[in-house]
Motif scaffolding. Sequence first.
Motif, PDB file in Angstrom:
ATOM      1  N   LEU A   1      14.579   7.415  -7.816  1.00  0.00           N
ATOM      2  CA  LEU A   1      15.140   6.202  -7.234  1.00  0.00           C
ATOM      3  C   LEU A   1      16.146   5.573  -8.196  1.00  0.00           C
ATOM      4  CD1 LEU A   1      11.816   4.728  -5.802  1.00  0.00           C
ATOM      5  CD2 LEU A   1      13.616   5.887  -4.517  1.00  0.00           C
ATOM      6  N   SER A   2      17.262   5.113  -7.661  1.00  0.00           N
ATOM      7  CA  SER A   2      18.358   4.582  -8.468  1.00  0.00           C
ATOM      8  C   SER A   2      18.131   3.121  -8.837  1.00  0.00           C
ATOM      9  CB  SER A   2      19.667   4.706  -7.688  1.00  0.00           C
ATOM     10  OG  SER A   2      19.662   3.818  -6.573  1.00  0.00           O
ATOM     11  N   VAL A   3      19.031   2.602  -9.662  1.00  0.00           N
ATOM     12  CA  VAL A   3      18.996   1.182 -10.012  1.00  0.00           C
ATOM     13  C   VAL A   3      19.176   0.329  -8.761  1.00  0.00           C
ATOM     14  CG1 VAL A   3      20.178  -0.648 -11.279  1.00  0.00           C
ATOM     15  CG2 VAL A   3      19.761   1.544 -12.386  1.00  0.00           C
ATOM     16  N   ASN A   4      20.073   0.747  -7.893  1.00  0.00           N
ATOM     17  CA  ASN A   4      20.271   0.006  -6.641  1.00  0.00           C
ATOM     18  C   ASN A   4      19.020   0.037  -5.767  1.00  0.00           C
ATOM     19  OD1 ASN A   4      22.858  -0.590  -7.418  1.00  0.00           O
ATOM     20  ND2 ASN A   4      23.842   0.927  -6.100  1.00  0.00           N
ATOM     21  N   ASP A   5      18.318   1.183  -5.750  1.00  0.00           N
ATOM     22  CA  ASP A   5      17.050   1.259  -5.023  1.00  0.00           C
ATOM     23  C   ASP A   5      16.032   0.288  -5.617  1.00  0.00           C
ATOM     24  OD1 ASP A   5      17.988   3.375  -3.386  1.00  0.00           O
ATOM     25  OD2 ASP A   5      17.344   4.874  -4.848  1.00  0.00           O
ATOM     26  N   LEU A   6      15.994   0.212  -6.936  1.00  0.00           N
ATOM     27  CA  LEU A   6      15.084  -0.709  -7.615  1.00  0.00           C
ATOM     28  C   LEU A   6      15.299  -2.139  -7.155  1.00  0.00           C
ATOM     29  CD1 LEU A   6      13.236  -1.879  -9.868  1.00  0.00           C
ATOM     30  CD2 LEU A   6      15.168  -1.587 -11.451  1.00  0.00           C
ATOM     31  N   VAL A   7      16.550  -2.575  -7.144  1.00  0.00           N
ATOM     32  CA  VAL A   7      16.834  -3.965  -6.761  1.00  0.00           C
ATOM     33  C   VAL A   7      16.487  -4.195  -5.295  1.00  0.00           C
ATOM     34  CG1 VAL A   7      18.578  -5.772  -6.647  1.00  0.00           C
ATOM     35  CG2 VAL A   7      18.646  -4.107  -8.510  1.00  0.00           C
ATOM     36  N   ALA A   8      16.895  -3.265  -4.452  1.00  0.00           N
ATOM     37  CA  ALA A   8      16.618  -3.428  -3.024  1.00  0.00           C
ATOM     38  C   ALA A   8      15.120  -3.465  -2.751  1.00  0.00           C
ATOM     39  CB  ALA A   8      17.274  -2.302  -2.235  1.00  0.00           C
ATOM     40  N   LEU A   9      14.375  -2.546  -3.336  1.00  0.00           N
ATOM     41  CA  LEU A   9      12.933  -2.511  -3.102  1.00  0.00           C
ATOM     42  C   LEU A   9      12.212  -3.700  -3.714  1.00  0.00           C
ATOM     43  CD1 LEU A   9      12.304   1.324  -3.601  1.00  0.00           C
ATOM     44  CD2 LEU A   9      12.193   0.038  -1.443  1.00  0.00           C
ATOM     45  N   SER A  10      12.756  -4.241  -4.802  1.00  0.00           N
ATOM     46  CA  SER A  10      12.182  -5.457  -5.387  1.00  0.00           C
ATOM     47  C   SER A  10      12.234  -6.600  -4.388  1.00  0.00           C
ATOM     48  CB  SER A  10      12.928  -5.844  -6.667  1.00  0.00           C
ATOM     49  OG  SER A  10      12.752  -4.879  -7.676  1.00  0.00           O
ATOM     50  N   GLY A  11      13.189  -6.536  -3.458  1.00  0.00           N
ATOM     51  CA  GLY A  11      13.300  -7.553  -2.425  1.00  0.00           C
ATOM     52  C   GLY A  11      12.099  -7.627  -1.514  1.00  0.00           C
TER      53      GLY A  11
ATOM     54  N   GLU B   1      16.196 -19.083 -11.461  1.00  0.00           N
ATOM     55  CA  GLU B   1      15.119 -18.772 -12.403  1.00  0.00           C
ATOM     56  C   GLU B   1      13.735 -19.113 -11.850  1.00  0.00           C
ATOM     57  OE1 GLU B   1      16.283 -20.711 -16.106  1.00  0.00           O
ATOM     58  OE2 GLU B   1      17.399 -18.908 -16.680  1.00  0.00           O
ATOM     59  N   LYS B   2      13.552 -18.804 -10.561  1.00  0.00           N
ATOM     60  CA  LYS B   2      12.279 -19.054  -9.904  1.00  0.00           C
ATOM     61  C   LYS B   2      11.623 -17.758  -9.420  1.00  0.00           C
ATOM     62  CE  LYS B   2      13.427 -23.767  -8.460  1.00  0.00           C
ATOM     63  NZ  LYS B   2      13.658 -24.688  -7.312  1.00  0.00           N
ATOM     64  N   GLY B   3      11.909 -16.675 -10.105  1.00  0.00           N
ATOM     65  CA  GLY B   3      11.170 -15.453  -9.838  1.00  0.00           C
ATOM     66  C   GLY B   3       9.753 -15.612 -10.335  1.00  0.00           C
ATOM     67  N   LEU B   4       8.762 -15.272  -9.516  1.00  0.00           N
ATOM     68  CA  LEU B   4       7.372 -15.508  -9.913  1.00  0.00           C
ATOM     69  C   LEU B   4       6.924 -14.569 -11.023  1.00  0.00           C
ATOM     70  CD1 LEU B   4       4.691 -17.034  -9.399  1.00  0.00           C
ATOM     71  CD2 LEU B   4       4.105 -15.198  -7.783  1.00  0.00           C
ATOM     72  N   LEU B   5       7.302 -13.310 -10.928  1.00  0.00           N
ATOM     73  CA  LEU B   5       6.863 -12.323 -11.901  1.00  0.00           C
ATOM     74  C   LEU B   5       7.924 -12.102 -12.973  1.00  0.00           C
ATOM     75  CD1 LEU B   5       5.434  -9.623  -9.451  1.00  0.00           C
ATOM     76  CD2 LEU B   5       4.261 -11.612 -10.426  1.00  0.00           C
ATOM     77  N   HIS B   6       7.470 -11.775 -14.171  1.00  0.00           N
ATOM     78  CA  HIS B   6       8.402 -11.431 -15.245  1.00  0.00           C
ATOM     79  C   HIS B   6       9.328 -10.295 -14.801  1.00  0.00           C
ATOM     80  CE1 HIS B   6       9.744 -10.874 -19.426  1.00  0.00           C
ATOM     81  NE2 HIS B   6       9.676  -9.567 -19.171  1.00  0.00           N
ATOM     82  N   SER B   7       8.756  -9.297 -14.131  1.00  0.00           N
ATOM     83  CA  SER B   7       9.557  -8.155 -13.681  1.00  0.00           C
ATOM     84  C   SER B   7      10.604  -8.559 -12.649  1.00  0.00           C
ATOM     85  CB  SER B   7       8.641  -7.076 -13.093  1.00  0.00           C
ATOM     86  OG  SER B   7       7.833  -7.597 -12.065  1.00  0.00           O
ATOM     87  N   ASP B   8      10.322  -9.582 -11.856  1.00  0.00           N
ATOM     88  CA  ASP B   8      11.316 -10.083 -10.902  1.00  0.00           C
ATOM     89  C   ASP B   8      12.538 -10.637 -11.626  1.00  0.00           C
ATOM     90  OD1 ASP B   8       9.786  -9.531  -8.603  1.00  0.00           O
ATOM     91  OD2 ASP B   8       8.755 -11.458  -8.739  1.00  0.00           O
TER      92      ASP B   8
ATOM     93  N   LEU C   1       0.832  -1.205   0.000  1.00  0.00           N
ATOM     94  CA  LEU C   1       0.000   0.000   0.000  1.00  0.00           C
ATOM     95  C   LEU C   1       0.871   1.262   0.000  1.00  0.00           C
ATOM     96  CD1 LEU C   1      -3.033  -0.483   2.445  1.00  0.00           C
ATOM     97  CD2 LEU C   1      -3.126   0.190   0.038  1.00  0.00           C
ATOM     98  N   HIS C   2       1.916   1.248   0.797  1.00  0.00           N
ATOM     99  CA  HIS C   2       2.812   2.410   0.869  1.00  0.00           C
ATOM    100  C   HIS C   2       3.504   2.636  -0.469  1.00  0.00           C
ATOM    101  CE1 HIS C   2       5.423   5.415   2.492  1.00  0.00           C
ATOM    102  NE2 HIS C   2       6.490   4.650   2.606  1.00  0.00           N
ATOM    103  N   PHE C   3       3.976   1.572  -1.090  1.00  0.00           N
ATOM    104  CA  PHE C   3       4.633   1.675  -2.397  1.00  0.00           C
ATOM    105  C   PHE C   3       3.672   2.224  -3.452  1.00  0.00           C
ATOM    106  CE2 PHE C   3       5.374  -0.263  -6.576  1.00  0.00           C
ATOM    107  CZ  PHE C   3       6.664   0.173  -6.845  1.00  0.00           C
ATOM    108  N   HIS C   4       2.484   1.666  -3.526  1.00  0.00           N
ATOM    109  CA  HIS C   4       1.513   2.095  -4.533  1.00  0.00           C
ATOM    110  C   HIS C   4       1.008   3.512  -4.265  1.00  0.00           C
ATOM    111  CE1 HIS C   4       0.353  -1.710  -6.898  1.00  0.00           C
ATOM    112  NE2 HIS C   4       1.517  -1.931  -6.300  1.00  0.00           N
TER     113      HIS C   4
ATOM    114  N   PHE D   1      17.744  -1.923   1.738  1.00  0.00           N
ATOM    115  CA  PHE D   1      16.281  -1.868   1.690  1.00  0.00           C
ATOM    116  C   PHE D   1      15.769  -0.749   2.597  1.00  0.00           C
ATOM    117  CE2 PHE D   1      12.034  -3.004   3.184  1.00  0.00           C
ATOM    118  CZ  PHE D   1      11.377  -3.234   1.990  1.00  0.00           C
ATOM    119  N   ALA D   2      16.314  -0.668   3.799  1.00  0.00           N
ATOM    120  CA  ALA D   2      15.898   0.375   4.734  1.00  0.00           C
ATOM    121  C   ALA D   2      16.180   1.766   4.169  1.00  0.00           C
ATOM    122  CB  ALA D   2      16.608   0.187   6.077  1.00  0.00           C
ATOM    123  N   LYS D   3      17.353   1.951   3.591  1.00  0.00           N
ATOM    124  CA  LYS D   3      17.693   3.241   2.985  1.00  0.00           C
ATOM    125  C   LYS D   3      16.734   3.581   1.849  1.00  0.00           C
ATOM    126  CE  LYS D   3      22.704   3.342   3.814  1.00  0.00           C
ATOM    127  NZ  LYS D   3      24.039   3.307   3.161  1.00  0.00           N
ATOM    128  N   ALA D   4      16.436   2.591   1.021  1.00  0.00           N
ATOM    129  CA  ALA D   4      15.555   2.822  -0.132  1.00  0.00           C
ATOM    130  C   ALA D   4      14.127   3.121   0.319  1.00  0.00           C
ATOM    131  CB  ALA D   4      15.581   1.613  -1.062  1.00  0.00           C
TER     132      ALA D   4
END
Length: 315
Positions: A178-188, A253-260, A60-63, A287-290
């Motif tokens: 948000l940076s590329v590193n933020d993207l990866v961290a938040l994807s977590g 290769e077990k990411g559920l979403l294509h975007s993952d 909810l916070h992200f969206h 993750f906390a920083k992002a």
Amino acid sequence: MAPCISMFLVTVVLCARSIAADLSPNYYSSTCPKALDTVQAAVVAAVKKETRMGASLLRLHFHDCFVNGCDGSILLDDNLTFTGEKTAIPNVNSVRGFDVVDDIKSKVEKVCLGVVSCADILALAARDSVVMLGGPSWEVPLGRRDSTTANRSTANTNIPPPTSNLSTLITSFSNKGLSVNDLVALSGSHTIGLARCTSFRSRIYNDSNIDATFADKLQTKCPMVGRNNTLACLDVATPKVFDNCYFRNLLSEKGLLHSDQELMNKSSTSSRVNKYVSEPSAFFKDFAKAMVKMGKIKPLIGNEGQIRLNCRKVN
């Protein structure tokens, strides 16, 4: 393969040097000193009742933040003036937890009437949910005010869909500062929670970079037609614990979403995935920083917006 690691005791203390300098973790220290404890207690109760709610509150916070900033607009119901964001494509039949937010808000209002914004409640609930499920903690900069409108069309365009390729994801996050590193961290954050069949159907039938056994198992749950609301865990290994298993899943290769799984398609992101596999403490810290950085996207401050008494409608 080594077990996934959950860093239960990592606490990342992050403060206020950013574009939203008026936000502060101590914002309510004098006006509503019980606010943070009240939100935390309500989140703990909700997540104990339903573990999935932790992921829902985080989402909810992200969206909220990705649509015109972190202003609580996602919580507004439709009215005669605007069509809200709840029925936008990324949110309808998907985003949840509104009743829990209502409950948190009512408890906070009993402690101090008309002081704590719905936008701040979302930011605090996201942090408390992560902690409750074993993830890191961080100081949440506070002082956001609530929007008096919402924007369905912006929600449709600004929230990247689960079918996004890496280029789209990078651009979408960059547009929010948000940076590329933020993207990866938040994807977590996808180390917890569930996704609907409609979100991963295309991947399990069309993608080549997917473990065959993993895809076959998901196809039994999610046929090519129908059963759109069937759910699957975003993290196949430890879906109820906030840990680094999400990144381990990508390596096999077990990411559920294509975007993952797209995070493995470029060295700038795949190297970060590998880092988080080998250094879970680095994932927690980043993750906390992002999350702090994301929470400062275009907040309403000062005299902007309002403090809603009911998160679903303007005063």
